[in-house]
Design an enzyme around this catalytic site. Sequence first.
Site, PDB file in Angstrom:
ATOM      1  N   PHE A  17       0.788  -1.054  -0.250  1.00  0.00           N
ATOM      2  CA  PHE A  17       0.101   0.116   0.131  1.00  0.00           C
ATOM      3  C   PHE A  17       0.747   1.202   0.105  1.00  0.00           C
ATOM      4  CE2 PHE A  17      -2.486   3.429   1.822  1.00  0.00           C
ATOM      5  CZ  PHE A  17      -3.588   3.428   1.225  1.00  0.00           C
ATOM      6  N   ASP A  36       9.198   3.070   1.576  1.00  0.00           N
ATOM      7  CA  ASP A  36       8.159   3.660   1.803  1.00  0.00           C
ATOM      8  C   ASP A  36       8.140   3.614   3.551  1.00  0.00           C
ATOM      9  OD1 ASP A  36       5.684   4.462   2.820  1.00  0.00           O
ATOM     10  OD2 ASP A  36       4.498   3.520   1.144  1.00  0.00           O
ATOM     11  N   THR A  49       1.331  24.433  -3.118  1.00  0.00           N
ATOM     12  CA  THR A  49       1.279  25.661  -2.126  1.00  0.00           C
ATOM     13  C   THR A  49       2.203  25.604  -0.955  1.00  0.00           C
ATOM     14  OG1 THR A  49      -0.704  26.099  -3.315  1.00  0.00           O
ATOM     15  CG2 THR A  49      -0.298  27.056  -1.153  1.00  0.00           C
TER      16      THR A  49
END
Length: 511
Positions: free
Chosen positions: A229, A338, A393
């Site tokens: 995942f 990960d 952003t």
Amino acid sequence: MTQILRRLPCMLGRGARSFGAVTVAARPHLVAGAVTDVQSRQKSEWELPDGLPKVVTSVPGPKSVEMTGELRELVTGEDIPFFVDLEKCFGNYVVDADGNRFLDLFCQISSIPIGYNHPELIAAARRNDMVLNLANRTALGRHPPIGYVREVRDSLMSVAPKGLTNVTPMMCGSCANENVFKCVFIWYQKKHRGVDVSAEELEELNSSCMKNQAPGSPDLSILSFEGCFHGRTMGTLSATRSRAIHKLDVPAFQWPVAPFPKLKYPLDLHADENRHEEQRCLEVARSLIAEWNAKGSPVAGVIIEPVQGEGGDNHASPEFFRELRQLTKDAGAAFIVDEVQTGVATTGHFWAHEAWNLDDAPDFMTFAKKMQVSGYYVKPEFRPTEAGRIFNTWFGDVARLAIAKEVIEVIKRENLVNKAADTGKVLLDGLQLLQDTFPDKVSRARGAGTFCAIDCADVATRAKIIGELWKLGVHTGACGDVGIRFRPTLLLTPAHAEFAIQQFNQALAKV
């Protein structure tokens, strides 16, 4: 099991009330669920009144059921077991809207590092710099506030994995992995294209990518593993292989997937079989890379979790990962680790991949959850140099970096990495005793540090066990097809672990 239960009362009385090694006299505290003035430190009332879980309604209780119904009229709420009363939560204990108090061994999907309402974090949240950063969230990629460099150095870079000297904050684990994929593809193309690109070639690259066509939009791939995942954004979802419901109806990149080792337990009794299984998986991965390269969709990167959490807490040996690292180097592919779920001390190492003793560090390592901010560490040669290639952003959150700094300081000061290893041994030993006692109900106890799991006989049995544990004041989570996973805070003590095993024993006896 009898020895564990015999020791429990005296140990729980000592351990269940502790909040790490934080002393009341030196820290702000919680009184009646609210944060008091920093100067008010007369009492130790942020200790639990009776030190044990308390369940007073069904789970979910009527208030949580009502709130869930209201929420579903506004936003997605299908996966909510109960609402949390944050003012009443403390340390290792979560309190729901109906006043039920659980020993929390799931901790907001493994994202609570040093307990609920930790006094160090409450104090940090009240500082003036925190107020300014919360009230004025800046676009960190364009206009970072004064002090941002110091915040990054004192938080993320203070625990940077060996060999990874750069970091890029992001917004969640999925977008950390997603942007790593982009970095990998950019690096791969530059490596094969070279630096001398003519004006005509550049024009073709730019015009074709705007049409989602080659050569500007190349046919590259990421190799991942069965059961993994890595997120729910478009690229990470293509690499994710844990549950069909995550991927159903969503277009995906056609990327290769290799088998992840399916180890047999106990490990010491199946060493030869497990080594053969790991070699099989490595050979398949090697063949897939060659196959994809030959058919014009080369594997630019390989991504893997140290332990597949969502996919069922699947482990492999350090030797497997070392050989996989060498395989990626031989293939000219980037190696991505990960650590969104395994990172930040929970496995008995600050980063789980430290246990592999790699000769060459991963090219990327992603993080989130217990770090309180997400992002990725990266070797300098893999960083895109042009502005706008990796951008958003927010680029993380300065306020969360400040919280991460406090978390890291507590982990170091209280030696929580080693304590997670010690408590994890108690937890895993208890799970192994349970599987010996109830072999028809649970099996394959496994873990690293407190990052533990055990399999149930089937899905129905798992649901019953989790339900019984709720009644007994213990909150856990599911993983994989039939697994129950344990993701406690780093403040979990051996006493808490033994209490959890006692309650699990009672639950199994009732199922």
